[in-house]
Design a protein around this motif. Structure first.
Motif, PDB file in Angstrom:
ATOM      1  N   VAL A 257       0.878  -1.060  -0.059  1.00 29.49           N
ATOM      2  CA  VAL A 257       0.041   0.135  -0.048  1.00 29.49           C
ATOM      3  C   VAL A 257       0.939   1.239  -0.123  1.00 29.49           C
ATOM      4  CG1 VAL A 257      -1.824   1.091   1.172  1.00 29.49           C
ATOM      5  CG2 VAL A 257      -1.757  -1.345   1.262  1.00 29.49           C
ATOM      6  N   GLY A 258       0.928   2.122  -1.091  1.00 30.32           N
ATOM      7  CA  GLY A 258       1.588   3.327  -1.058  1.00 30.32           C
ATOM      8  C   GLY A 258       0.637   4.636  -0.193  1.00 30.32           C
ATOM      9  N   ILE A 259       1.080   4.924   1.092  1.00 33.01           N
ATOM     10  CA  ILE A 259       0.380   5.765   1.744  1.00 33.01           C
ATOM     11  C   ILE A 259       0.285   7.154   1.043  1.00 33.01           C
ATOM     12  CG2 ILE A 259       0.094   6.996   3.704  1.00 33.01           C
ATOM     13  CD1 ILE A 259      -0.608   3.973   4.264  1.00 33.01           C
ATOM     14  N   THR A 260      -0.864   7.504   0.566  1.00 36.74           N
ATOM     15  CA  THR A 260      -1.052   8.689   0.107  1.00 36.74           C
ATOM     16  C   THR A 260      -0.816  10.016   1.243  1.00 36.74           C
ATOM     17  OG1 THR A 260      -2.704  10.225  -1.230  1.00 36.74           O
ATOM     18  CG2 THR A 260      -3.755   8.914   0.729  1.00 36.74           C
ATOM     19  N   PHE A 261      -0.563  11.081   0.577  1.00 38.57           N
ATOM     20  CA  PHE A 261      -0.405  12.325   1.390  1.00 38.57           C
ATOM     21  C   PHE A 261      -1.616  13.241   1.454  1.00 38.57           C
ATOM     22  CE2 PHE A 261       4.393  12.860   0.770  1.00 38.57           C
ATOM     23  CZ  PHE A 261       4.734  11.263   1.252  1.00 38.57           C
ATOM     24  N   ALA A 262      -2.526  12.740   0.550  1.00 40.98           N
ATOM     25  CA  ALA A 262      -4.126  13.607   0.326  1.00 40.98           C
ATOM     26  C   ALA A 262      -4.866  13.677   1.753  1.00 40.98           C
ATOM     27  CB  ALA A 262      -4.920  12.604  -0.510  1.00 40.98           C
ATOM     28  N   GLU A 263      -4.654  15.017   2.108  1.00 39.88           N
ATOM     29  CA  GLU A 263      -5.102  15.335   3.587  1.00 39.88           C
ATOM     30  C   GLU A 263      -6.440  14.759   3.899  1.00 39.88           C
ATOM     31  OE1 GLU A 263      -3.801  18.991   6.163  1.00 39.88           O
ATOM     32  OE2 GLU A 263      -4.716  19.520   4.429  1.00 39.88           O
ATOM     33  N   GLY A 264      -7.413  14.943   3.129  1.00 31.14           N
ATOM     34  CA  GLY A 264      -8.941  14.400   2.989  1.00 31.14           C
ATOM     35  C   GLY A 264      -8.999  12.976   3.308  1.00 31.14           C
ATOM     36  N   PRO A 309      -0.942  17.749   3.421  1.00 29.63           N
ATOM     37  CA  PRO A 309      -0.479  18.726   4.651  1.00 29.63           C
ATOM     38  C   PRO A 309       0.613  19.640   4.515  1.00 29.63           C
ATOM     39  CG  PRO A 309      -0.401  16.286   5.292  1.00 29.63           C
ATOM     40  CD  PRO A 309      -0.602  16.318   3.810  1.00 29.63           C
ATOM     41  N   GLU A 310       0.268  20.851   4.983  1.00 22.99           N
ATOM     42  CA  GLU A 310       1.107  22.091   4.654  1.00 22.99           C
ATOM     43  C   GLU A 310       2.505  21.819   5.259  1.00 22.99           C
ATOM     44  OE1 GLU A 310      -1.464  25.715   5.349  1.00 22.99           O
ATOM     45  OE2 GLU A 310       0.418  26.533   6.197  1.00 22.99           O
ATOM     46  N   ALA A 311       2.511  20.975   6.214  1.00 21.00           N
ATOM     47  CA  ALA A 311       3.754  20.526   7.094  1.00 21.00           C
ATOM     48  C   ALA A 311       4.949  19.838   5.792  1.00 21.00           C
ATOM     49  CB  ALA A 311       3.728  19.778   8.028  1.00 21.00           C
ATOM     50  N   VAL A 312       4.276  19.403   4.928  1.00 22.46           N
ATOM     51  CA  VAL A 312       4.895  18.631   3.852  1.00 22.46           C
ATOM     52  C   VAL A 312       5.138  19.808   2.417  1.00 22.46           C
ATOM     53  CG1 VAL A 312       4.868  16.646   1.978  1.00 22.46           C
ATOM     54  CG2 VAL A 312       4.001  16.172   4.188  1.00 22.46           C
ATOM     55  N   GLY A 313       3.916  20.320   2.216  1.00 23.93           N
ATOM     56  CA  GLY A 313       4.119  21.364   1.356  1.00 23.93           C
ATOM     57  C   GLY A 313       4.031  20.765  -0.239  1.00 23.93           C
ATOM     58  N   ASP A 314       5.273  20.006  -0.311  1.00 25.49           N
ATOM     59  CA  ASP A 314       5.487  19.644  -1.786  1.00 25.49           C
ATOM     60  C   ASP A 314       6.537  18.531  -1.698  1.00 25.49           C
ATOM     61  OD1 ASP A 314       8.063  21.042  -1.726  1.00 25.49           O
ATOM     62  OD2 ASP A 314       7.405  22.881  -2.844  1.00 25.49           O
ATOM     63  N   VAL A 315       7.127  18.240  -2.995  1.00 27.47           N
ATOM     64  CA  VAL A 315       8.041  17.200  -3.128  1.00 27.47           C
ATOM     65  C   VAL A 315       9.232  17.262  -2.211  1.00 27.47           C
ATOM     66  CG1 VAL A 315       9.074  18.116  -5.418  1.00 27.47           C
ATOM     67  CG2 VAL A 315       9.128  15.584  -4.673  1.00 27.47           C
ATOM     68  N   THR A 316       9.510  18.557  -1.901  1.00 34.20           N
ATOM     69  CA  THR A 316      10.751  19.059  -1.096  1.00 34.20           C
ATOM     70  C   THR A 316      10.524  18.525   0.433  1.00 34.20           C
ATOM     71  OG1 THR A 316      10.152  21.369  -0.582  1.00 34.20           O
ATOM     72  CG2 THR A 316      11.591  21.209  -2.568  1.00 34.20           C
ATOM     73  N   GLY A 317       9.216  18.155   0.712  1.00 37.72           N
ATOM     74  CA  GLY A 317       8.995  17.741   2.028  1.00 37.72           C
ATOM     75  C   GLY A 317       9.334  16.270   2.343  1.00 37.72           C
ATOM     76  N   LEU A 318       9.608  15.631   1.289  1.00 32.11           N
ATOM     77  CA  LEU A 318       9.773  14.230   1.294  1.00 32.11           C
ATOM     78  C   LEU A 318      10.861  13.886   2.665  1.00 32.11           C
ATOM     79  CD1 LEU A 318       9.779  12.609  -2.375  1.00 32.11           C
ATOM     80  CD2 LEU A 318       7.996  12.559  -0.330  1.00 32.11           C
ATOM     81  N   PRO A 319      12.040  14.593   2.534  1.00 32.16           N
ATOM     82  CA  PRO A 319      12.751  13.991   3.605  1.00 32.16           C
ATOM     83  C   PRO A 319      12.313  14.255   5.200  1.00 32.16           C
ATOM     84  CG  PRO A 319      14.038  15.336   1.754  1.00 32.16           C
ATOM     85  CD  PRO A 319      12.697  15.409   1.639  1.00 32.16           C
ATOM     86  N   ASP A 320      11.454  15.198   5.257  1.00 34.32           N
ATOM     87  CA  ASP A 320      10.620  15.528   6.434  1.00 34.32           C
ATOM     88  C   ASP A 320      10.008  14.381   6.748  1.00 34.32           C
ATOM     89  OD1 ASP A 320      12.163  17.914   6.721  1.00 34.32           O
ATOM     90  OD2 ASP A 320      10.331  19.023   5.760  1.00 34.32           O
ATOM     91  N   VAL A 321       9.281  13.828   5.733  1.00 36.20           N
ATOM     92  CA  VAL A 321       8.328  12.575   6.033  1.00 36.20           C
ATOM     93  C   VAL A 321       9.195  11.290   6.491  1.00 36.20           C
ATOM     94  CG1 VAL A 321       6.937  11.064   4.982  1.00 36.20           C
ATOM     95  CG2 VAL A 321       6.715  13.347   4.374  1.00 36.20           C
ATOM     96  N   LEU A 322      10.521  11.089   5.887  1.00 43.51           N
ATOM     97  CA  LEU A 322      11.172  10.113   6.085  1.00 43.51           C
ATOM     98  C   LEU A 322      11.569  10.143   7.670  1.00 43.51           C
ATOM     99  CD1 LEU A 322      13.230   9.253   3.038  1.00 43.51           C
ATOM    100  CD2 LEU A 322      10.867   8.505   3.575  1.00 43.51           C
ATOM    101  N   ALA A 323      12.101  11.564   8.111  1.00 44.37           N
ATOM    102  CA  ALA A 323      12.593  11.763   9.182  1.00 44.37           C
ATOM    103  C   ALA A 323      11.678  11.402  10.378  1.00 44.37           C
ATOM    104  CB  ALA A 323      12.981  13.234   9.414  1.00 44.37           C
ATOM    105  N   GLU A 324      10.421  11.777  10.105  1.00 41.85           N
ATOM    106  CA  GLU A 324       9.318  11.539  11.134  1.00 41.85           C
ATOM    107  C   GLU A 324       9.046  10.193  11.178  1.00 41.85           C
ATOM    108  OE1 GLU A 324       7.641  14.352  12.593  1.00 41.85           O
ATOM    109  OE2 GLU A 324       6.416  12.919  13.670  1.00 41.85           O
TER     110      GLU A 324
END
Ligand code: ZN
Length: 352
Positions: A257-264, A309-324
């Motif tokens: 399962v690829g977890i979506t980032f779609a906030e809804g 989510p605003e905390a991700v913003g765009d593709v530049t937020g991927l490292p933050d997702v991995l860090a979390e």
């Protein structure tokens, strides 16, 4: 500290559609850093995006989404089916656009249809792998007569349906609260499509399919079951999310399962206006890992196709997702599986 720089293979984005429909994407170019949209080449590099499935999605013409608020959430009518001829022309044009991007990229963007090439792309920091995916099979002739041509153009993943009916099956209508059990499953043509995809080595993507369609594919397909962009129904009771039973079936088949980032699809309460922290996204990753194992969960952002989510913003937020994810207690090795290795395993098994 190797983990935050792990390159991500992302299971789903709609970037090609943003580029193809100027009104939708603001007329931006893939090669220039933009203030609009969520993926372009400079930002993809910055976000350590190594590659992913680039969706070809054919929008309905002149259709306004008819969303009705209810006491507990919302309901939406299914958009009507679209014509094969229009879908075919639109899809060929979008595929041509992707191949132009590859040609203009001087080797930095590669349309990849071979497992070894994909692995090489992910290893070489400078290159982005783009794999065409059909989000809804409307462009495929019901007799499958152009499937070889689509394959030759690089298509290596097909979702039989988006959230609307077509010749091959039925998609899930968007509702909250709701389950994916909204409409019938595959047609005979849909069953033939799954068999043909198995035979050719095209991944069958179960995002947007109804419960009945999911079960039809599970019965027919000889490949791992894959859902490129969805989340967990037990956490967010939206109709597009996966029930525990479906998550178990995916894992039993060796899929993911690829977890979506779609906030809804992530928020426990869709009425909440509060920004979702990245931990709210990681809740879904952790749920799947805890329930069936870390081998069966990956990422499928839906960048350029959904509000993230605003905390991700765009593709530049991927490292933050991995860090979390790592902060949640996953080891570096497990983060690598979630970031790319699980996708690589499933693709290798499916494309062979
Ligand atoms: Zn989608």
């Amino acid at each position: 500290m190797t983990t935050p720089s792990t390159r991500v293979f992302d299971g789903h984005n709609d970037t090609l559609i943003d580029l193809h429909i100027p009104e939708r994407g603001g007329g931006r170019s893939f090669f220039e850093r933009s203030e609009t949209g969520q993926v372009d080449f400079p930002r993809a590099r910055e976000g350590n995006f190594g590659g992913g499935f680039f969706a070809v999605f054919v929008p309905n013409e002149e259709y306004e989404y008819d969303r009705t608020e209810t006491d507990e959430g919302y309901e939406m009518d299914l958009p009507p089916a679209i014509a094969h001829e229009r879908a075919k022309h639109f899809t060929y044009d979008v595929l041509a656009r992707l191949h132009r991007i590859e040609a203009e990229s001087e080797g930095t963007v590669r349309v990849v249809g071979d497992y070894d090439d994909l692995e090489a792309c992910l290893t070489f920091e400078g290159t982005i792998a783009a794999i065409p995916h059909l989000e809804g099979a409307e462009a495929v002739a019901p007799d499958l007569s152009n499937l070889d041509l689509l394959y030759a153009a690089g298509v290596r993943s097909i979702g039989p349906v988006w959230s609307r009916p077509n010749e091959f099956g039925h998609g899930v209508r968007f509702e909250y609260p709701g389950t994916p059990d909204t409409d019938p499953g595959l047609t005979d043509a849909g069953r033939d499509l799954v068999r043909a995809c198995n035979e050719k080595g095209i991944l069958v993507d179960l995002a947007h399919i109804t419960t009945a369609g999911f079960e039809d594919v599970a019965e027919i397909s000889t490949d791992p079951l894959v859902v490129s962009h969805a989340a967990v129904h037990d956490v967010c009771r939206v109709s597009r999310n996966l029930t525990d039973e479906q998550i178990d079936a995916v894992a039993d088949s060796g899929g993911l399962v690829g977890i979506t980032f779609a906030e809804g699809f992530l928020k426990k309460d869709p009425h909440s206006n509060a920004d979702l922290p990245i931990s709210g996204l990681v809740d879904h990753v952790e749920y799947v890992a805890d329930r069936v194992g870390v081998e069966y969960v990956a990422l499928g952002s839906d960048f350029d196709g959904a509000d993230v989510p605003e905390a991700v913003g765009d593709v530049t937020g991927l490292p933050d997702v991995l860090a979390e994810i790592r902060d949640r207690g996953f080891t570096d090795e497990e983060v690598r599986k979630i970031a790319q290795e699980n996708w690589l395993r499933v693709i290798e098994e499916t494309w062979e």
